[in-house]
Design a protein around this motif. Structure first.
Motif, PDB file in Angstrom:
ATOM      1  N   ILE A   2       0.970  -1.075   0.075  1.00 30.38           N
ATOM      2  CA  ILE A   2       0.067   0.139  -0.001  1.00 30.38           C
ATOM      3  C   ILE A   2       0.755   1.343   0.030  1.00 30.38           C
ATOM      4  N   ALA A   3       0.401   2.408  -0.406  1.00 31.29           N
ATOM      5  CA  ALA A   3       1.014   3.468  -0.308  1.00 31.29           C
ATOM      6  C   ALA A   3       0.484   4.564   0.733  1.00 31.29           C
ATOM      7  N   ALA A   4       1.116   5.284   1.364  1.00 32.53           N
ATOM      8  CA  ALA A   4       0.691   6.166   2.509  1.00 32.53           C
ATOM      9  C   ALA A   4       1.359   7.412   2.778  1.00 32.53           C
ATOM     10  N   ILE A   5       0.759   8.448   2.817  1.00 32.59           N
ATOM     11  CA  ILE A   5       1.457   9.872   3.375  1.00 32.59           C
ATOM     12  C   ILE A   5       1.443   9.921   4.731  1.00 32.59           C
ATOM     13  N   LEU A   6       2.980   9.901   5.396  1.00 32.12           N
ATOM     14  CA  LEU A   6       3.057   9.777   6.735  1.00 32.12           C
ATOM     15  C   LEU A   6       4.039  11.177   7.011  1.00 32.12           C
ATOM     16  N   SER A   7       3.600  12.017   7.895  1.00 32.78           N
ATOM     17  CA  SER A   7       4.403  13.443   8.087  1.00 32.78           C
ATOM     18  C   SER A   7       4.669  14.025   6.625  1.00 32.78           C
ATOM     19  N   GLY A   8       3.749  14.197   5.837  1.00 33.63           N
ATOM     20  CA  GLY A   8       3.900  14.654   4.549  1.00 33.63           C
ATOM     21  C   GLY A   8       4.617  14.104   3.495  1.00 33.63           C
ATOM     22  N   GLN A   9       5.202  12.993   3.854  1.00 35.63           N
ATOM     23  CA  GLN A   9       6.175  12.273   3.035  1.00 35.63           C
ATOM     24  C   GLN A   9       5.345  10.979   2.382  1.00 35.63           C
ATOM     25  N   GLU A  10       5.706  10.581   1.074  1.00 33.27           N
ATOM     26  CA  GLU A  10       5.033   9.093   0.606  1.00 33.27           C
ATOM     27  C   GLU A  10       5.805   7.964   0.964  1.00 33.27           C
ATOM     28  N   TYR A  11       5.147   7.184   1.331  1.00 31.84           N
ATOM     29  CA  TYR A  11       5.862   5.957   1.712  1.00 31.84           C
ATOM     30  C   TYR A  11       5.180   4.597   1.266  1.00 31.84           C
ATOM     31  N   LYS A  12       5.855   3.380   0.706  1.00 36.37           N
ATOM     32  CA  LYS A  12       5.368   2.344   0.685  1.00 36.37           C
ATOM     33  C   LYS A  12       5.271   1.340   1.952  1.00 36.37           C
ATOM     34  N   LEU A  13       4.263   0.644   2.109  1.00 36.28           N
ATOM     35  CA  LEU A  13       4.341  -0.228   3.169  1.00 36.28           C
ATOM     36  C   LEU A  13       3.955  -1.783   2.598  1.00 36.28           C
TER      37      LEU A  13
END
Length: 138
Positions: free
Chosen positions: A11-22
């Motif tokens: 999945i992709a998520a935005i955490l603290s304004g940064q894009e991450y893949k999990l």
């Protein structure tokens, strides 16, 4: 947004304004089994099927998912991350990750919005009057 392959459990998520893949890879799942002291993946699935998650649970799940996707992050760093919607937003991300990994039938947890319901004017006014009376000194 980063391209996440949901068929591979990403999945992709935005955490603290940064894009991450999990992604909960087998290594990430083994990390969670150890972290939650569960004997096997079935016990882990049963735990998540309850839909009850503590803040520490969310940190562990998100941390394992971030590391499973190749991000170099510690649980202490995960604890400082923020998502849109606050804690409910973090829970939504964790539930989405678990759902993509195990399937909807194995994960409970439709995240409810945490905004408080509006208080009817009469109750609010009565509470304010009571609070004001408590602060008056004879």
């Amino acid at each position: 947004m980063k391209m996440a392959n949901r068929l591979r459990g990403e999945i992709a998520a935005i955490l603290s304004g940064q894009e991450y893949k999990l992604c909960l890879t087998l290594g990430a799942l083994a990390e969670l089994e150890n972290s939650f002291a569960e004997k096997d993946i079935n016990a882990l699935i049963a735990r998540f099927a309850t839909g009850r998650f503590s803040s520490s649970d969310l940190i562990r799940i998100l941390g394992a998912g971030l590391r499973g996707a190749g991000n170099r992050v510690t649980d202490d760093q995960v604890a400082t991350l923020q998502a849109q919607g606050g804690a409910a937003g973090m829970a939504k991300i964790a539930i989405e990750l678990l759902t993509v990994t195990f399937g909807k039938e194995n994960v409970a947890g439709d995240v409810v919005e945490t905004s408080p319901a509006p208080i009817p004017r009469q109750e609010r006014d009565a509470d304010l009057e009571l609070a004001g009376a408590e602060h008056k000194h004879p």
